[in-house]
Design an enzyme around this catalytic site. Structure first.
Site, PDB file in Angstrom:
ATOM      1  N   ASP A 198       0.835  -1.207   0.000  1.00 29.85           N
ATOM      2  CA  ASP A 198       0.000   0.000   0.000  1.00 29.85           C
ATOM      3  C   ASP A 198       0.872   1.259   0.000  1.00 29.85           C
ATOM      4  OD1 ASP A 198      -2.177  -1.670   0.277  1.00 29.85           O
ATOM      5  OD2 ASP A 198      -2.280  -1.434   2.458  1.00 29.85           O
TER       6      ASP A 198
HETATM    7  N1  URA Z   1      -1.172  -5.979   3.830  1.00 23.06           N
HETATM    8  C1  URA Z   1      -1.653  -4.728   3.853  1.00 23.06           C
HETATM    9  O1  URA Z   1      -2.670  -4.460   4.455  1.00 23.06           O
HETATM   10  N2  URA Z   1      -0.984  -3.788   3.203  1.00 23.06           N
HETATM   11  C2  URA Z   1       0.160  -4.009   2.537  1.00 23.06           C
HETATM   12  O2  URA Z   1       0.737  -3.080   1.963  1.00 23.06           O
HETATM   13  C3  URA Z   1       0.654  -5.310   2.526  1.00 23.06           C
HETATM   14  C4  URA Z   1      -0.033  -6.288   3.179  1.00 23.06           C
END
Ligand code: URA
Length: 239
Positions: free
Chosen positions: A104
């Site tokens: 993310d």
């Molecule tokens: N899980 C998440 O919630 N975000 C990420 O970036 C990776 C795994």
């Protein structure tokens, strides 16, 4: 020597099928002679052009990036936000690299980046057993029972039931009313760790991926990257 269509595909021009079409359409020349014969063999010393542009085999490259928060895991962004490619030097970007999977915008840590489709596909397969380890700072004090739920698998608000995973409490910060968790999963659904924590009633404040397979952040500074070693690539591919 190898068949022209196979050579075109391995250079990343197009799929084998599409490469065959390009040849039949007369778009491909070998040593400046247009070739429409599918079986034509080419070797290292032949100059192959597609629509007049010389093509060459891409060197396969593999990197581990310590992704900072505030970068999109993509090669371009419609909103013009910084992408992880902005963190790569021009010379390393030339090989048409892209991220393996996704972190993310707000997540930091280990991100593999490559131009090898086979490598990327293999690692992204849901049933491929590569571990992904995260450290999450979550709001509130997480109980033992909630950790047990995480380990057994929880149902995300998307309706997806997560597979069993490893989870443990690293520390509790009573003053700031938060808990530090260590979570190891094999899957990679969108926002999976954030949604798993939400499913046990704790919002993620900060999330870092600290490991993929045997690849950790070592001492790679945030925003920097290094090349993977051959044995690391082989290990990740399960060889
Ligand atoms: N899980 C998440 O919630 N975000 C990420 O970036 C990776 C795994």
């Amino acid at each position: 020597m190898e068949r022209l269509q196979k050579y075109l595909a391995s250079c990343g021009v197009a799929s084998r099928r599409k490469s065959e079409e390009l040849i039949k359409e007369g778009a491909v020349s070998v040593n400046d002679v247009i070739v429409t014969e599918l079986g034509t063999q080419v070797g290292n010393n032949d100059v192959v052009k597609v629509n007049g542009v010389v093509i060459s085999r891409e060197e396969k490259v593999y990197y581990v990036l310590n992704k900072p928060v505030g970068y999109i895991t993509s090669v371009k962004d419609e909103l013009n936000r910084p992408t992880i490619l902005d963190l790569f030097e021009e010379k390393d970007r030339r090989n048409r690299i892209y991220p393996v999977g996704r972190l993310d915008f707000d997540t930091a840590g280990v991100l593999l980046v490559t131009n090898d489709g086979e490598f990327s596909n293999k690692l992204m397969k849901a049933n491929f057993e590569v571990e992904k380890e995260y450290v999450a700072r979550v709001e509130g004090i997480v109980t033992k029972l909630e950790i047990l739920d995480l380990k057994k698998g929880v149902t995300l608000k998307t309706g997806y039931a997560t597979k069993p995973c490893k989870a443990r409490k690293v520390s509790i910060d009573r003053k700031n009313n938060s808990t530090l968790l260590n979570i190891i999963i094999h899957e990679g659904k969108n926002h999976q760790v954030r949604l798993m924590c939400e499913a046990i009633g704790h919002k993620v404040k900060k999330l870092t991926r600290v490991r993929v397979g045997s690849i950790t952040l070592d001492d790679i500074p945030r925003g920097c990257y290094r090349r993977l070693k051959i044995h690391e690539v082989k290990e990740l591919m399960g060889r």
